[in-house]
Design an enzyme around this catalytic site. Structure first.
Site, short mmCIF file in Angstrom:
data_model
loop_
_atom_site.label_atom_id
_atom_site.label_comp_id
_atom_site.label_asym_id
_atom_site.label_seq_id
_atom_site.Cartn_x
_atom_site.Cartn_y
_atom_site.Cartn_z
N TYR A 1 0.83 -1.21 0.00
CA TYR A 1 0.00 0.00 0.00
C TYR A 1 0.86 1.26 0.00
O TYR A 1 2.03 1.25 0.37
CB TYR A 1 -0.91 0.03 1.23
N PHE B 1 2.33 9.75 3.39
CA PHE B 1 2.64 9.67 4.81
C PHE B 1 3.02 8.26 5.23
O PHE B 1 3.57 8.06 6.30
CB PHE B 1 1.49 10.20 5.68
N ILE C 1 -7.27 0.78 10.48
CA ILE C 1 -8.34 1.78 10.54
C ILE C 1 -9.63 1.26 9.91
O ILE C 1 -9.60 0.43 9.00
CB ILE C 1 -7.92 3.12 9.87
N TYR D 1 -8.06 8.37 11.28
CA TYR D 1 -7.46 8.68 12.57
C TYR D 1 -8.19 9.78 13.33
O TYR D 1 -7.76 10.18 14.41
CB TYR D 1 -5.97 9.03 12.41
#
Length: 189
Positions: free
Chosen positions: A71, A85, A105, A131
């Site tokens: 990913y 990120f 998540i 988040y």
């Protein structure tokens, strides 16, 4: 998204159209732009938006299945991709996760359902499914919408067990209804 660099869609008159792209990359890039356009045209993003880039093969994954995933994650900024990120694409280790276990998540849990081995999908995840107000110190600012490109490299179905002859058996692939598994995970037969 269709095999062989095709995409199909309906227009507002419900007429079906097909586009054939010159390359797999061109087809994927177009699909990414469609997903970003969907995000930018929705007044409020309240759930995960996803767009298949490559379909993959085999069973679609469900809760309980174990995956190994490559990913890349970007911040969604100025109506498009911001900075990366997080990524494991150029690393030796794939991310291992069990869908539905709550270890990743909520947006991943939701957005990866139905993916197949070899499949690639673009996910745009609102803060509440990522988040939230906390963010991740030094990496993800609070209340950030995130974009991920995920590729399922390996799948282990939750309902697989090892038969006595050593062959792998999946109750989801068998035409006959399977008996209720006993507590040790092996079926009654």
């Amino acid at each position: 998204v269709q095999p062989n660099n095709y995409s199909t869609f309906y227009d507002d008159q419900r007429q079906n159209w097909s586009i054939m792209f010159e390359s797999e990359k061109a087809a994927m890039d177009f699909s990414k732009q469609v997903c970003i356009a969907k995000c930018n045209s929705s007044p409020v993003l309240e759930s995960v938006l996803y767009q298949d880039l490559l379909l993959g093969e085999g069973q679609g994954v469900e809760a309980g299945d174990s995956l190994e995933v490559a990913y890349t994650g970007w911040l969604f900024q100025n109506n498009g991709l911001g900075q990366v990120f997080d990524s494991n694409v150029n690393k030796d280790k794939l991310l291992r996760l069990k869908l539905g276990s709550g270890k990743v998540i909520k947006g991943w849990e939701e957005g990866m359902m139905g993916m197949k081995k070899g499949g690639r999908r673009y996910l745009i995840i609102p803060p509440a499914w990522a988040y939230g107000a906390q963010g991740v110190t030094g990496r993800v600012p609070p209340d950030s919408t995130l974009v991920f490109e995920v590729e399922v490299r390996r799948v282990k179905l939750a309902k697989e067990c090892s038969a006595s002859d050593g062959l792998s058996v999946s109750s989801r692939d068998s035409p006959a209804p399977s008996p209720v598994p006993s507590s040790d995970g092996f079926s009654a037969d």
